[in-house]
Design an enzyme around this catalytic site. Structure first.
Site, PDB file in Angstrom:
ATOM      1  N   HIS A 126       0.821  -1.208   0.000  1.00  0.00           N
ATOM      2  CA  HIS A 126       0.000   0.000   0.000  1.00  0.00           C
ATOM      3  C   HIS A 126       0.856   1.259   0.000  1.00  0.00           C
ATOM      4  O   HIS A 126       0.558   2.233  -0.657  1.00  0.00           O
ATOM      5  CB  HIS A 126      -0.908   0.001   1.231  1.00  0.00           C
ATOM      6  CG  HIS A 126      -2.022  -0.988   1.110  1.00  0.00           C
ATOM      7  ND1 HIS A 126      -2.744  -1.426   2.175  1.00  0.00           N
ATOM      8  CD2 HIS A 126      -2.526  -1.602   0.036  1.00  0.00           C
ATOM      9  CE1 HIS A 126      -3.651  -2.277   1.768  1.00  0.00           C
ATOM     10  NE2 HIS A 126      -3.541  -2.412   0.462  1.00  0.00           N
ATOM     11  N   ARG A 150      -5.813  -0.845 -16.355  1.00  0.00           N
ATOM     12  CA  ARG A 150      -5.542  -2.145 -15.720  1.00  0.00           C
ATOM     13  C   ARG A 150      -6.517  -2.324 -14.558  1.00  0.00           C
ATOM     14  O   ARG A 150      -6.279  -1.820 -13.461  1.00  0.00           O
ATOM     15  CB  ARG A 150      -4.107  -2.200 -15.203  1.00  0.00           C
ATOM     16  CG  ARG A 150      -3.027  -2.223 -16.278  1.00  0.00           C
ATOM     17  CD  ARG A 150      -1.650  -2.289 -15.621  1.00  0.00           C
ATOM     18  NE  ARG A 150      -0.602  -2.677 -16.548  1.00  0.00           N
ATOM     19  CZ  ARG A 150       0.299  -1.832 -17.051  1.00  0.00           C
ATOM     20  NH1 ARG A 150       0.268  -0.568 -16.730  1.00  0.00           N
ATOM     21  NH2 ARG A 150       1.237  -2.280 -17.873  1.00  0.00           N
ATOM     22  N   ARG A 177      -9.223  -3.138 -19.581  1.00  0.00           N
ATOM     23  CA  ARG A 177      -8.738  -4.511 -19.711  1.00  0.00           C
ATOM     24  C   ARG A 177      -9.311  -5.318 -18.556  1.00  0.00           C
ATOM     25  O   ARG A 177      -9.231  -4.898 -17.406  1.00  0.00           O
ATOM     26  CB  ARG A 177      -7.212  -4.548 -19.660  1.00  0.00           C
ATOM     27  CG  ARG A 177      -6.702  -5.978 -19.774  1.00  0.00           C
ATOM     28  CD  ARG A 177      -5.212  -6.051 -19.790  1.00  0.00           C
ATOM     29  NE  ARG A 177      -4.647  -5.801 -18.488  1.00  0.00           N
ATOM     30  CZ  ARG A 177      -3.343  -5.751 -18.249  1.00  0.00           C
ATOM     31  NH1 ARG A 177      -2.494  -5.890 -19.242  1.00  0.00           N
ATOM     32  NH2 ARG A 177      -2.888  -5.534 -17.055  1.00  0.00           N
ATOM     33  N   GLU A 220      -0.056 -10.727 -26.532  1.00  0.00           N
ATOM     34  CA  GLU A 220       1.048 -10.871 -25.578  1.00  0.00           C
ATOM     35  C   GLU A 220       1.692 -12.246 -25.654  1.00  0.00           C
ATOM     36  O   GLU A 220       2.769 -12.465 -25.107  1.00  0.00           O
ATOM     37  CB  GLU A 220       0.532 -10.690 -24.142  1.00  0.00           C
ATOM     38  CG  GLU A 220      -0.082  -9.345 -23.860  1.00  0.00           C
ATOM     39  CD  GLU A 220      -0.772  -9.306 -22.511  1.00  0.00           C
ATOM     40  OE1 GLU A 220      -0.206  -8.714 -21.590  1.00  0.00           O
ATOM     41  OE2 GLU A 220      -1.881  -9.862 -22.377  1.00  0.00           O
ATOM     42  N   ASN A 258       5.421  -6.010 -22.896  1.00  0.00           N
ATOM     43  CA  ASN A 258       6.074  -6.462 -21.651  1.00  0.00           C
ATOM     44  C   ASN A 258       6.020  -7.983 -21.577  1.00  0.00           C
ATOM     45  O   ASN A 258       7.012  -8.646 -21.306  1.00  0.00           O
ATOM     46  CB  ASN A 258       5.368  -5.889 -20.420  1.00  0.00           C
ATOM     47  CG  ASN A 258       5.289  -4.377 -20.450  1.00  0.00           C
ATOM     48  OD1 ASN A 258       6.051  -3.737 -21.154  1.00  0.00           O
ATOM     49  ND2 ASN A 258       4.368  -3.811 -19.688  1.00  0.00           N
ATOM     50  N   ASP A 259       4.842  -8.515 -21.820  1.00  0.00           N
ATOM     51  CA  ASP A 259       4.709  -9.964 -21.784  1.00  0.00           C
ATOM     52  C   ASP A 259       5.206 -10.596 -23.079  1.00  0.00           C
ATOM     53  O   ASP A 259       5.887 -11.619 -23.056  1.00  0.00           O
ATOM     54  CB  ASP A 259       3.250 -10.363 -21.525  1.00  0.00           C
ATOM     55  CG  ASP A 259       2.944 -10.374 -20.041  1.00  0.00           C
ATOM     56  OD1 ASP A 259       3.762 -10.930 -19.283  1.00  0.00           O
ATOM     57  OD2 ASP A 259       1.918  -9.810 -19.637  1.00  0.00           O
ATOM     58  N   ARG A 293      10.407 -11.082 -17.204  1.00  0.00           N
ATOM     59  CA  ARG A 293      10.398  -9.624 -17.183  1.00  0.00           C
ATOM     60  C   ARG A 293      10.727  -9.057 -15.803  1.00  0.00           C
ATOM     61  O   ARG A 293      11.093  -7.904 -15.660  1.00  0.00           O
ATOM     62  CB  ARG A 293       9.036  -9.083 -17.664  1.00  0.00           C
ATOM     63  CG  ARG A 293       7.891  -9.375 -16.748  1.00  0.00           C
ATOM     64  CD  ARG A 293       6.550  -9.083 -17.395  1.00  0.00           C
ATOM     65  NE  ARG A 293       5.972  -7.812 -16.979  1.00  0.00           N
ATOM     66  CZ  ARG A 293       4.748  -7.411 -17.293  1.00  0.00           C
ATOM     67  NH1 ARG A 293       3.972  -8.177 -18.053  1.00  0.00           N
ATOM     68  NH2 ARG A 293       4.285  -6.276 -16.880  1.00  0.00           N
ATOM     69  N   CYS A 332       0.813  -1.035 -25.955  1.00  0.00           N
ATOM     70  CA  CYS A 332       0.719  -0.466 -24.604  1.00  0.00           C
ATOM     71  C   CYS A 332       1.765  -1.010 -23.647  1.00  0.00           C
ATOM     72  O   CYS A 332       1.666  -0.805 -22.441  1.00  0.00           O
ATOM     73  CB  CYS A 332      -0.687  -0.674 -24.042  1.00  0.00           C
ATOM     74  SG  CYS A 332      -1.152  -2.410 -23.908  1.00  0.00           S
TER      75      CYS A 332
END
Ligand code: PEP
Ligand code: MG
Length: 756
Positions: free
Chosen positions: A369, A476, A512, A611, A634-635, A645, A682
């Protein structure tokens, strides 16, 4: 002993210890009386107290039952014998037959050979073992958990006395202050980006609790009740202040307040008061126990929750023993960096202000958090630095370089100047980007590039107010889910998505659906211990097996988008069949919505994330069924290169700016153009100006990135010419080298393309 009986004995015992502590005699004499009282009241023949001395040695300081001549003579190294083992592991040990234990070491001077059972506990102060308290009996006794706990409570009461400086001279505590301390580089993990310079302020976790034994238990219960109520009041004020309403960290604080109301936690504190402790000692005891439990848990989420509990315990202690004035402890007129073992989100807000330049933590993860709040506030954070409290002194100058996951401790003047210069450069560039805000992202030859932001936090949505951002290319949805204690209901989700659409004010938002699993763990989400979670049960694969959760999310999205355009994107699609499945669920939910008399979305578009490499070989079929595509590099890169990654070691190993990757992206762009399918990218590379330049060179026209990247990427676009760029990148896709980064940089330099 029965539980009730133990509590009673303990209460009386604590009262007796309090009387001895407050009574006549020097410290040594009082210690001797104390061990006698403990032995008698706990029905043991021996009670011994060992104190940790310089050189990691435990010295017998007082005993009832062993030979008095052994006092100050018997010494064991930490780790040596049973007493040394208790100190080394900082854990209690209870044995019916101590002599048969492999760690048992016989010390003839003590005369302990006749005693069989042994129970010992560490004496802890501020998380450090300062001694060991042990009882022994002739018979082979089995100690109950209640008895172990009772001895731990006594050890806690003795800790203050042991660490008071009266037993062990201050020279043993002398630090190496006189020795000049050299600069140092500490490596950690980047929890929130950016860098900052300041002097260290050590966040001390452990307030000193001086009054441990209660005079009147009822009074202590009342003190606890009042402190809890004051603490709740303060948290409420904090929630309303700081302009947090409706933002992501308001959710975090709300969750935190729920923990503060946790009856289990408060009941344990009340029970500790019943044993005869003061309210503050009870809070400290329960906290120590929770820490001990958590040390055995590897689950990162649970660890984070413990941090919240720890934060609350400190807060409660402040109400009970009076708060130190924090402003007094902050260096006057200096920028500062807070250094701590861990920190709760509310504590970060306590420190926050223009002079707080960074945060350095021993623990912490990107999901903590405190990291979420720090990112929203733009405070750089480096976490996971070993032994940070032992390595950094209060007042040490330091640079928190979160971008490179490092902390530069006591940097040389030259190094400081370099960082100060880049800090000034950064400020200047930010001002330049602000000026670009209202200008179009159009190249010199008039090609319009659509720039969008990746979002998940409330603060990410701020740039949508600028005319230079076209929308949210990737929302996200799992990010807000991370701060909830349980799966949010359809209504809670509806409100959340509605808020996003309201902030976006008719600019498109691509939602997404939940991409959980891999490194994104939700507390309430079942996740097995997969060896390779990034390739495991995540994203659409979970939805395939548990369609109800996806259906609820789609329902909430449809309701939220009443009268608006809705864009839904499905993550980690590996087969066209998975997309068809997801789309079918969307259709079912739309049909269900039509059955209600609620307003439907103006339009609904369903897209897939590209991805997984397998999907590259299904493009012909895919372009016929999707409304849009977004490449998640990224993936995609991690699967293409089989290169994790998240791995520190692999991060520099393969370059996405390689002929192979660019050829592949060019093919996807061509296929989508032919199939008339809007294509976006993205992944993180879209936000790096040099990479984005290459992407435009292979034909991408829509990019989505973290909000701070928009300015630098727009500056690059406005100084580039797509036709010249396309030619050059086309040539680079044929060269035989693993990386074409240097060539691209030279090209940008020669053609006056602005790269941040
Ligand atoms: C990606 O994989 O490139 C992507 C944008 O998704 P995430 O980073 O959330 O996995
Ligand atoms: Mg991804």
């Amino acid at each position: 002993m029965q539980f009730g009986q133990t509590v009673l004995v303990l209460r009386q015992l604590l009262a007796r210890i309090r009387d001895v502590m407050a009574g006549e005699g020097d410290t040594q004499a009082r210690l001797e009386r104390i061990v006698q009282v403990i032995a008698v009241d706990m029905g043991a023949q021996v009670c011994s107290l060992y104190v940790r001395r310089a050189g990691d040695v435990l010295e017998l300081f007082a005993t009832h039952g062993l030979r008095q001549s052994a006092v100050h003579r018997t010494r064991l190294a930490v780790g040596q014998g049973l007493i040394g083992e208790i100190a080394a592991k900082a854990k209690p040990l209870a044995l019916a037959d101590a002599q048969s234990h492999p760690s048992f070491v016989y010390r003839p001077e003590t005369g302990e050979e006749i005693y069989h059972s042994l129970m010992g506990v560490p004496i802890l102060r501020g998380g450090r073992v300062v001694g060991v308290l042990a009882i022994q009996s002739i018979d082979r006794r089995r100690y109950s958990d209640e008895e172990i706990e009772a001895l731990q409570t006594i050890a806690m009461v003795l800790a203050e006395m042991v660490a008071s400086g009266n037993l062990v001279g201050p020279e043993e505590l002398a630090s190496s202050e006189a020795i000049a301390v050299p600069p140092m580089r500490l490596e950690g993990a980047r929890l929130s980006p950016g860098f900052g310079l300041g002097v260290a302020v050590l966040h001390k976790h452990h307030q000193v609790v001086r009054r441990l034994v209660a005079e009147d238990t009822a009074v202590e219960h009342e003190r606890l009740r009042k402190a809890v109520s004051d603490m709740h009041g303060q948290l409420d004020v904090m929630l309303r202040a700081n302009g947090l309403a409706g933002s992501e960290h308001a959710d975090v604080l709300e969750a935190y307040r729920m923990i503060a109301e946790d009856v289990g936690w408060l009941r344990r504190i009340a029970e500790a008061i019943n044993t005869g402790l003061t309210a503050e000692a009870a809070v400290q005891k329960v906290n120590t126990e929770i820490h001990a439990q958590i040390a055995r848990v590897s689950d990162s989420y649970l660890r984070e929750r413990i941090q919240d509990l720890d934060d609350l315990a400190q807060r409660l202690l402040q109400h009970l023993v009076g708060a130190e004035d924090r402003a007094q402890r902050l260096p006057p007129e200096h920028d500062f960096v807070v250094v701590g073992r861990s920190l709760g989100p509310a504590q970060l807000l306590d420190y926050s202000g223009s002079r707080l330049k960074g945060l350095v933590l021993q623990e912490g993860s990107a999901n903590a958090h405190v990291a979420i709040v720090a990112r929203s506030l733009g405070i750089p954070v480096v976490g996971q630095i070993e032994d940070v409290m032992a390595r950094i002194e209060s007042g040490d100058p330091l640079i928190v370089d979160a971008d490179h996951a490092q902390v530069l401790l006591r940097p040389s003047a030259a190094l400081r100047r370099i960082y100060e210069r880049s800090s000034a450069d950064r400020a200047r560039r930010r001002a330049e980007y602000t000026q670009l805000r209202d200008l179009e992202a159009t190249t010199r030859d008039g090609v319009r590039i659509s720039l969008n932001v990746n979002a998940g936090l409330a603060v990410d949505l701020q740039p949508l107010g600028d005319s230079g951002v076209d929308g949210v290319g990737l929302y996200r949805t799992e990010v807000p889910f991370m701060v909830y204690e349980q799966l949010p209901t359809v209504e809670v989700q509806r409100q959340l998505y509605r808020h996003v659409l309201d902030v976006a004010k008719a600019k498109p938002v691509v939602f997404r659906t939940l991409d959980v699993g891999g490194d994104k763990i939700l507390p309430y989400w079942p996740h097995g211990n997969e060896e390779n979670p990034a390739m495991g049960w995540r994203a659409i694969r979970v939805s395939w097996d548990r369609p109800a959760v996806l259906r609820q999310q789609l329902r909430a999205l449809i309701q939220a988008a009443a009268g608006e355009h809705l864009h839904v994107m499905f993550p980690m699609i590996a087969e066209v069949a998975e997309f068809r499945f997801a789309r079918r669920l969307l259709d079912l939910e739309l049909e269900r919505h039509r059955g209600t008399n609620q307003l439907p979305p103006l339009s609904v578009r369903a897209g897939a994330m590209l991805e997984v490499p397998a999907l590259l070989f299904q493009l012909d079929e895919l372009v016929q069924v999707v409304d849009f595509l977004s490449i998640g590099t990224n993936d995609l890169a991690q699967f293409l290169f089989a290169s994790d990654r998240a791995s520190h070691r692999m991060s520099e190993r393969y370059d996405v700016l390689s002929p192979a990757v660019l050829r592949l992206l060019r093919q996807v762009a061509e296929r989508c153009r032919e199939g008339n399918v809007p294509l976006s990218l993205c992944g993180e590379m879209a936000g790096r100006p040099l990479d984005a330049m290459a992407l435009i060179g292979v034909g991408l026209r829509q990019l989505s990135m973290a909000p701070p990247c928009v300015g630098p990427v727009k500056a690059m676009i406005r100084s580039a010419d797509t036709a010249v760029l396309a030619d050059f990148v086309s040539h680079l896709t044929t060269v035989r080298q693993a990386s074409i980064r240097a060539d691209l940089r030279a090209f940008a330099h020669d053609h006056g393309i602005a790269l941040a």
